[in-house]
Design an enzyme around this catalytic site. Sequence first.
Site, PDB file in Angstrom:
ATOM      1  N   ASN A 103      -6.332  -6.202   4.808  1.00  0.00           N
ATOM      2  CA  ASN A 103      -5.117  -6.347   4.418  1.00  0.00           C
ATOM      3  C   ASN A 103      -5.089  -7.713   3.646  1.00  0.00           C
ATOM      4  O   ASN A 103      -6.274  -8.242   3.205  1.00  0.00           O
ATOM      5  CB  ASN A 103      -4.366  -6.743   5.718  1.00  0.00           C
ATOM      6  N   ALA A 148       0.931  -1.130   0.070  1.00  0.00           N
ATOM      7  CA  ALA A 148       0.026   0.073  -0.021  1.00  0.00           C
ATOM      8  C   ALA A 148       1.032   1.244  -0.001  1.00  0.00           C
ATOM      9  O   ALA A 148       0.457   2.193  -0.863  1.00  0.00           O
ATOM     10  CB  ALA A 148      -1.062  -0.121   1.205  1.00  0.00           C
ATOM     11  N   ASP A 176      -4.097  -2.318   4.285  1.00  0.00           N
ATOM     12  CA  ASP A 176      -4.153  -1.638   3.022  1.00  0.00           C
ATOM     13  C   ASP A 176      -5.111  -0.537   3.388  1.00  0.00           C
ATOM     14  O   ASP A 176      -5.163   0.559   2.567  1.00  0.00           O
ATOM     15  CB  ASP A 176      -4.601  -2.466   1.980  1.00  0.00           C
TER      16      ASP A 176
HETATM   17  O1  MRU Z   1      -1.352  -7.438  -3.064  1.00  0.00           O
HETATM   18  P1  MRU Z   1      -0.159  -6.768  -2.300  1.00  0.00           P
HETATM   19  O2  MRU Z   1       1.080  -7.482  -2.435  1.00  0.00           O
HETATM   20  O3  MRU Z   1       0.156  -5.253  -2.649  1.00  0.00           O
HETATM   21  O4  MRU Z   1      -0.517  -6.714  -1.014  1.00  0.00           O
HETATM   22  C1  MRU Z   1       0.174  -6.094   0.170  1.00  0.00           C
HETATM   23  C2  MRU Z   1      -0.478  -6.249   1.629  1.00  0.00           C
HETATM   24  O5  MRU Z   1      -1.473  -6.640   1.708  1.00  0.00           O
HETATM   25  C3  MRU Z   1       0.498  -5.587   2.597  1.00  0.00           C
HETATM   26  O6  MRU Z   1       0.275  -6.192   3.710  1.00  0.00           O
HETATM   27  C4  MRU Z   1       0.004  -4.255   3.009  1.00  0.00           C
HETATM   28  O7  MRU Z   1       0.016  -3.450   1.726  1.00  0.00           O
HETATM   29  C5  MRU Z   1       0.878  -3.191   3.826  1.00  0.00           C
HETATM   30  S1  MRU Z   1       2.390  -3.140   3.284  1.00  0.00           S
HETATM   31  C6  MRU Z   1       3.041  -2.011   4.388  1.00  0.00           C
END
Ligand code: MRU
Length: 323
Positions: free
Chosen positions: A225, A48, A215
Amino acid sequence: MELQPVRWEGNSLFVLDQRFLPEEEVWLECKTWKDVAEAIRNMAVRGAPLIGIAAAYGLALAQRQGENVKFAYEELSKTRPTGVNLAFALERTINSSDFLEEAQKIHREERERNEKIGKHGVTLLKNRGNIMTLCNTGSLATAGIGTALGVIRTAFRMGMLNEAIVLETRPRLQGAKLTAWELQKDEIPFRIITDGAAAYYMKTKSAELIVTGADCIAANGDTANKIGTYALAIQASYHNIPFVVAAPSSTIDSRKHSGDEIPIEERGVEEVMNILHSSKIKGNVWNPAFDVTPAHLISHIVTENGIYSHPYDFRHVYSTQGV
Ligand code: MRU
Protein backbone atom coordinates in the site's frame (compact mmCIF):
# COMPACT_ATOMS: atom_id res chain seq x y z
CA MET A 1 -25.02 9.25 -4.63
CA GLU A 2 -21.27 9.35 -4.11
CA LEU A 3 -18.86 11.26 -6.28
CA GLN A 4 -18.08 9.55 -9.61
CA PRO A 5 -14.48 10.15 -10.71
CA VAL A 6 -14.92 8.48 -14.14
CA ARG A 7 -17.86 8.39 -16.54
CA TRP A 8 -18.46 6.95 -19.98
CA GLU A 9 -20.18 9.47 -22.23
CA GLY A 10 -20.66 9.35 -25.97
CA ASN A 11 -17.59 7.50 -27.19
CA SER A 12 -15.14 8.75 -24.57
CA LEU A 13 -14.09 8.13 -21.00
CA PHE A 14 -14.17 11.31 -18.91
CA VAL A 15 -11.97 11.34 -15.82
CA LEU A 16 -11.88 13.85 -12.99
CA ASP A 17 -8.24 14.98 -13.11
CA GLN A 18 -7.01 14.39 -9.56
CA ARG A 19 -3.83 16.39 -10.12
CA PHE A 20 -5.85 19.60 -9.88
CA LEU A 21 -7.86 18.72 -6.78
CA PRO A 22 -8.88 20.22 -4.45
CA GLU A 23 -8.35 23.56 -6.18
CA GLU A 24 -10.15 22.83 -9.44
CA GLU A 25 -12.52 20.19 -10.78
CA VAL A 26 -11.16 19.59 -14.26
CA TRP A 27 -12.61 16.79 -16.42
CA LEU A 28 -10.23 15.14 -18.86
CA GLU A 29 -11.66 13.53 -21.99
CA CYS A 30 -9.89 10.29 -22.94
CA LYS A 31 -10.76 9.55 -26.55
CA THR A 32 -8.32 6.68 -27.09
CA TRP A 33 -6.74 3.92 -25.02
CA LYS A 34 -3.49 5.88 -25.19
CA ASP A 35 -5.18 8.84 -23.47
CA VAL A 36 -6.33 6.48 -20.71
CA ALA A 37 -2.82 5.01 -20.34
CA GLU A 38 -1.40 8.52 -20.01
CA ALA A 39 -4.05 9.52 -17.44
CA ILE A 40 -3.08 6.51 -15.30
CA ARG A 41 0.66 7.12 -15.68
CA ASN A 42 0.48 10.77 -14.77
CA MET A 43 -1.95 10.09 -11.90
CA ALA A 44 -4.90 12.08 -13.21
CA VAL A 45 -6.58 8.77 -12.31
CA ARG A 46 -5.26 6.90 -9.27
CA GLY A 47 -6.13 4.42 -6.51
CA ALA A 48 -5.94 0.70 -7.25
CA PRO A 49 -9.62 -0.10 -7.96
CA LEU A 50 -10.15 3.04 -10.05
CA ILE A 51 -7.01 2.35 -12.09
CA GLY A 52 -8.49 -1.08 -12.91
CA ILE A 53 -11.84 0.43 -13.89
CA ALA A 54 -10.25 3.11 -16.09
CA ALA A 55 -7.95 0.60 -17.80
CA ALA A 56 -10.93 -1.65 -18.63
CA TYR A 57 -12.66 1.32 -20.30
CA GLY A 58 -9.37 2.02 -22.08
CA LEU A 59 -9.42 -1.45 -23.57
CA ALA A 60 -13.04 -0.88 -24.58
CA LEU A 61 -11.94 2.22 -26.49
CA ALA A 62 -9.29 0.14 -28.27
CA GLN A 63 -11.86 -2.50 -29.27
CA ARG A 64 -14.41 0.03 -30.50
CA GLN A 65 -11.80 1.84 -32.57
CA GLY A 66 -10.51 -1.36 -34.17
CA GLU A 67 -7.07 -1.00 -32.57
CA ASN A 68 -4.71 -3.88 -31.77
CA VAL A 69 -6.27 -4.88 -28.45
CA LYS A 70 -3.41 -7.18 -27.45
CA PHE A 71 -0.96 -4.32 -27.78
CA ALA A 72 -3.27 -1.93 -25.89
CA TYR A 73 -3.65 -4.58 -23.17
CA GLU A 74 0.11 -4.92 -22.77
CA GLU A 75 0.75 -1.18 -22.72
CA LEU A 76 -2.07 -0.49 -20.27
CA SER A 77 -0.74 -3.28 -18.01
CA LYS A 78 2.57 -1.46 -17.68
CA THR A 79 1.19 1.92 -16.64
CA ARG A 80 1.45 1.30 -12.86
CA PRO A 81 3.10 -1.89 -11.65
CA THR A 82 2.00 -2.35 -8.02
CA GLY A 83 -1.80 -2.29 -7.92
CA VAL A 84 -3.08 -5.70 -8.99
CA ASN A 85 -6.61 -4.50 -9.83
CA LEU A 86 -5.13 -3.18 -13.07
CA ALA A 87 -3.93 -6.62 -14.19
CA PHE A 88 -7.15 -8.35 -13.09
CA ALA A 89 -9.48 -5.83 -14.73
CA LEU A 90 -7.55 -6.00 -18.01
CA GLU A 91 -7.51 -9.80 -17.97
CA ARG A 92 -11.25 -9.93 -17.38
CA THR A 93 -11.97 -7.43 -20.10
CA ILE A 94 -9.80 -8.97 -22.80
CA ASN A 95 -11.39 -12.36 -22.15
CA SER A 96 -14.92 -11.00 -22.58
CA SER A 97 -16.86 -10.54 -25.80
CA ASP A 98 -18.04 -6.97 -25.25
CA PHE A 99 -15.30 -4.92 -23.59
CA LEU A 100 -17.48 -1.91 -22.82
CA GLU A 101 -20.10 -4.05 -21.15
CA GLU A 102 -17.38 -5.77 -19.09
CA ALA A 103 -15.81 -2.45 -18.07
CA GLN A 104 -19.21 -1.21 -16.92
CA LYS A 105 -19.70 -4.43 -14.98
CA ILE A 106 -16.32 -4.07 -13.23
CA HIS A 107 -17.20 -0.45 -12.44
CA ARG A 108 -20.53 -1.48 -10.90
CA GLU A 109 -19.04 -4.38 -8.93
CA GLU A 110 -16.32 -2.26 -7.34
CA ARG A 111 -18.94 0.21 -6.12
CA GLU A 112 -21.04 -2.58 -4.61
CA ARG A 113 -18.01 -4.12 -2.87
CA ASN A 114 -17.30 -0.85 -1.06
CA GLU A 115 -20.66 -0.82 0.69
CA LYS A 116 -20.06 -4.32 2.05
CA ILE A 117 -16.49 -3.50 3.13
CA GLY A 118 -17.83 -0.51 5.08
CA LYS A 119 -20.48 -2.62 6.84
CA HIS A 120 -18.01 -5.36 7.81
CA GLY A 121 -15.23 -2.97 8.78
CA VAL A 122 -17.33 -0.95 11.17
CA THR A 123 -17.98 -4.03 13.32
CA LEU A 124 -14.32 -3.88 14.36
CA LEU A 125 -15.01 -0.68 16.30
CA LYS A 126 -15.57 -1.37 19.98
CA ASN A 127 -16.21 2.27 20.89
CA ARG A 128 -16.98 5.55 19.18
CA GLY A 129 -13.64 7.23 18.55
CA ASN A 130 -10.99 8.53 16.20
CA ILE A 131 -10.01 6.51 13.15
CA MET A 132 -6.65 7.13 11.50
CA THR A 133 -6.04 6.65 7.79
CA LEU A 134 -3.42 7.22 5.11
CA CYS A 135 -3.58 8.25 1.46
CA ASN A 136 -6.93 8.39 -0.36
CA THR A 137 -9.12 5.31 -0.48
CA GLY A 138 -12.43 7.08 -1.05
CA SER A 139 -14.71 7.71 -4.01
CA LEU A 140 -11.79 9.17 -5.91
CA ALA A 141 -9.91 5.88 -5.65
CA THR A 142 -12.76 3.40 -6.02
CA ALA A 143 -15.85 5.01 -7.60
CA GLY A 144 -17.87 3.93 -4.53
CA ILE A 145 -17.90 5.09 -0.90
CA GLY A 146 -14.34 3.81 -0.62
CA THR A 147 -12.51 1.02 1.17
CA ALA A 148 -10.76 2.39 4.27
CA LEU A 149 -12.66 5.62 3.74
CA GLY A 150 -15.81 3.54 3.31
CA VAL A 151 -15.26 2.17 6.82
CA ILE A 152 -14.83 5.74 8.10
CA ARG A 153 -17.95 6.93 6.23
CA THR A 154 -19.98 4.03 7.62
CA ALA A 155 -18.69 4.68 11.16
CA PHE A 156 -19.78 8.31 10.79
CA ARG A 157 -23.25 7.31 9.59
CA MET A 158 -23.60 5.00 12.58
CA GLY A 159 -22.49 7.63 15.09
CA MET A 160 -19.26 5.73 15.83
CA LEU A 161 -16.79 8.34 14.55
CA ASN A 162 -15.40 11.16 16.61
CA GLU A 163 -13.03 12.37 13.91
CA ALA A 164 -10.99 10.96 11.07
CA ILE A 165 -7.26 11.45 11.52
CA VAL A 166 -5.89 12.00 8.04
CA LEU A 167 -2.18 11.58 7.43
CA GLU A 168 -1.08 14.11 4.84
CA THR A 169 0.71 11.34 2.82
CA ARG A 170 3.92 12.64 1.39
CA PRO A 171 5.08 13.09 -1.28
CA ARG A 172 1.88 13.71 -3.28
CA LEU A 173 -0.38 14.58 -0.33
CA GLN A 174 -3.31 12.37 -1.29
CA GLY A 175 -4.45 12.50 2.37
CA ALA A 176 -4.35 16.26 2.87
CA LYS A 177 -5.64 17.06 -0.61
CA LEU A 178 -8.00 14.29 -1.65
CA THR A 179 -9.22 12.55 1.51
CA ALA A 180 -9.71 15.86 3.31
CA TRP A 181 -11.62 17.16 0.27
CA GLU A 182 -13.96 14.17 0.25
CA LEU A 183 -14.56 14.35 4.01
CA GLN A 184 -15.17 18.08 3.90
CA LYS A 185 -17.74 17.66 1.12
CA ASP A 186 -19.55 15.07 3.25
CA GLU A 187 -19.25 17.19 6.41
CA ILE A 188 -17.43 14.41 8.23
CA PRO A 189 -15.13 15.77 10.97
CA PHE A 190 -11.43 15.28 10.27
CA ARG A 191 -8.01 16.44 11.36
CA ILE A 192 -4.92 16.45 9.15
CA ILE A 193 -1.61 15.48 10.73
CA THR A 194 1.82 15.14 9.15
CA ASP A 195 3.03 11.60 8.50
CA GLY A 196 5.72 12.10 11.12
CA ALA A 197 3.12 12.97 13.78
CA ALA A 198 1.34 9.59 13.62
CA ALA A 199 3.28 7.78 16.38
CA TYR A 200 3.08 10.75 18.70
CA TYR A 201 -0.66 11.00 18.03
CA MET A 202 -1.04 7.34 19.01
CA LYS A 203 0.87 7.92 22.23
CA THR A 204 -0.75 11.16 23.35
CA LYS A 205 -4.29 11.06 21.91
CA SER A 206 -6.52 8.11 21.23
CA ALA A 207 -7.17 6.21 18.04
CA GLU A 208 -9.69 3.35 18.11
CA LEU A 209 -8.55 1.94 14.81
CA ILE A 210 -6.09 2.53 12.02
CA VAL A 211 -7.41 1.58 8.62
CA THR A 212 -5.72 1.75 5.23
CA GLY A 213 -6.40 0.48 1.74
CA ALA A 214 -4.24 -1.89 -0.31
CA ASP A 215 -2.75 -2.08 -3.78
CA CYS A 216 -1.92 -5.76 -3.67
CA ILE A 217 -2.43 -8.46 -1.02
CA ALA A 218 -0.34 -11.62 -1.37
CA ALA A 219 -1.59 -15.12 -0.46
CA ASN A 220 0.02 -14.88 3.00
CA GLY A 221 -1.57 -11.48 3.73
CA ASP A 222 1.52 -9.33 3.14
CA THR A 223 0.12 -6.08 1.81
CA ALA A 224 1.48 -3.44 -0.53
CA ASN A 225 0.00 0.00 0.00
CA LYS A 226 1.00 3.66 -0.07
CA ILE A 227 4.48 4.40 1.23
CA GLY A 228 4.25 4.96 4.98
CA THR A 229 1.77 2.13 5.60
CA TYR A 230 4.51 -0.17 6.94
CA ALA A 231 5.70 2.50 9.39
CA LEU A 232 2.12 3.05 10.51
CA ALA A 233 1.60 -0.67 11.14
CA ILE A 234 4.76 -0.86 13.25
CA GLN A 235 3.63 2.16 15.26
CA ALA A 236 0.15 0.70 15.71
CA SER A 237 1.58 -2.57 16.96
CA TYR A 238 3.84 -0.75 19.44
CA HIS A 239 0.87 1.20 20.78
CA ASN A 240 -1.51 -1.75 20.76
CA ILE A 241 -3.99 -0.23 18.33
CA PRO A 242 -5.73 -2.51 15.81
CA PHE A 243 -4.26 -2.06 12.33
CA VAL A 244 -6.76 -2.96 9.61
CA VAL A 245 -6.47 -3.25 5.83
CA ALA A 246 -9.73 -2.72 3.92
CA ALA A 247 -9.76 -3.80 0.28
CA PRO A 248 -11.97 -5.50 -2.28
CA SER A 249 -11.21 -9.13 -3.08
CA SER A 250 -10.05 -7.88 -6.50
CA THR A 251 -6.91 -6.62 -4.69
CA ILE A 252 -5.91 -10.12 -3.52
CA ASP A 253 -3.37 -11.83 -5.76
CA SER A 254 -2.97 -15.39 -4.54
CA ARG A 255 -0.48 -16.11 -7.31
CA LYS A 256 1.98 -14.13 -5.20
CA HIS A 257 3.02 -16.17 -2.18
CA SER A 258 4.37 -13.25 -0.20
CA GLY A 259 5.02 -9.54 -0.39
CA ASP A 260 8.52 -10.21 -1.75
CA GLU A 261 6.90 -10.93 -5.11
CA ILE A 262 5.02 -7.64 -5.34
CA PRO A 263 6.72 -5.14 -7.67
CA ILE A 264 7.08 -1.74 -6.04
CA GLU A 265 6.77 1.30 -8.25
CA GLU A 266 9.45 3.97 -7.89
CA ARG A 267 8.47 7.45 -9.03
CA GLY A 268 10.31 10.60 -10.02
CA VAL A 269 12.60 12.92 -8.11
CA GLU A 270 10.34 15.93 -8.61
CA GLU A 271 7.53 14.51 -6.45
CA VAL A 272 9.86 14.67 -3.45
CA MET A 273 11.73 17.85 -4.31
CA ASN A 274 8.92 20.15 -5.52
CA ILE A 275 7.76 20.93 -2.01
CA LEU A 276 11.14 22.52 -1.21
CA HIS A 277 10.55 25.35 -3.69
CA SER A 278 14.31 25.55 -4.02
CA SER A 279 16.74 24.68 -6.78
CA LYS A 280 19.73 24.74 -4.41
CA ILE A 281 19.48 21.11 -3.32
CA LYS A 282 20.67 18.69 -5.98
CA GLY A 283 20.80 15.50 -3.89
CA ASN A 284 19.75 12.05 -5.00
CA VAL A 285 16.24 10.90 -4.13
CA TRP A 286 14.63 7.49 -3.56
CA ASN A 287 10.89 7.67 -4.06
CA PRO A 288 9.09 4.32 -3.69
CA ALA A 289 5.37 4.94 -4.14
CA PHE A 290 4.42 1.91 -2.02
CA ASP A 291 5.77 -0.35 0.70
CA VAL A 292 4.92 -3.84 1.92
CA THR A 293 3.50 -4.42 5.39
CA PRO A 294 4.17 -7.93 6.68
CA ALA A 295 1.03 -9.90 7.43
CA HIS A 296 1.82 -10.36 11.14
CA LEU A 297 1.47 -6.58 11.67
CA ILE A 298 -2.03 -6.54 10.18
CA SER A 299 -4.71 -7.29 12.79
CA HIS A 300 -7.48 -7.80 10.21
CA ILE A 301 -8.07 -7.70 6.48
CA VAL A 302 -11.61 -6.70 5.52
CA THR A 303 -13.04 -7.50 2.10
CA GLU A 304 -16.63 -7.51 0.84
CA ASN A 305 -16.77 -11.13 1.98
CA GLY A 306 -16.04 -10.45 5.63
CA ILE A 307 -13.25 -10.08 8.15
CA TYR A 308 -10.09 -12.17 8.07
CA SER A 309 -7.60 -12.25 10.94
CA HIS A 310 -3.93 -13.14 11.11
CA PRO A 311 -2.63 -15.74 10.10
CA TYR A 312 -3.96 -15.26 6.57
CA ASP A 313 -4.26 -17.84 3.84
CA PHE A 314 -5.59 -16.53 0.56
CA ARG A 315 -4.08 -19.36 -1.52
CA HIS A 316 -7.48 -20.55 -2.66
CA VAL A 317 -8.36 -17.14 -4.06
CA TYR A 318 -7.35 -17.20 -7.65
CA SER A 319 -9.62 -15.43 -9.95
CA THR A 320 -9.72 -12.34 -12.04
CA GLN A 321 -13.19 -11.76 -10.59
CA GLY A 322 -12.01 -11.45 -7.02
CA VAL A 323 -12.84 -14.00 -4.29
O1 MRU B 1 -0.34 6.20 -5.74
P1 MRU B 1 -1.81 6.12 -5.48
O2 MRU B 1 -2.41 7.41 -5.08
O3 MRU B 1 -2.53 5.45 -6.62
O4 MRU B 1 -1.90 5.14 -4.23
C1 MRU B 1 -3.15 4.80 -3.69
C2 MRU B 1 -3.06 3.88 -2.52
O5 MRU B 1 -2.01 3.48 -2.09
C3 MRU B 1 -4.37 3.40 -1.96
O6 MRU B 1 -4.27 3.17 -0.59
C4 MRU B 1 -4.75 2.09 -2.66
O7 MRU B 1 -4.66 2.21 -4.03
C5 MRU B 1 -6.11 1.64 -2.29
S1 MRU B 1 -7.37 2.70 -2.93
C6 MRU B 1 -8.83 2.00 -2.46
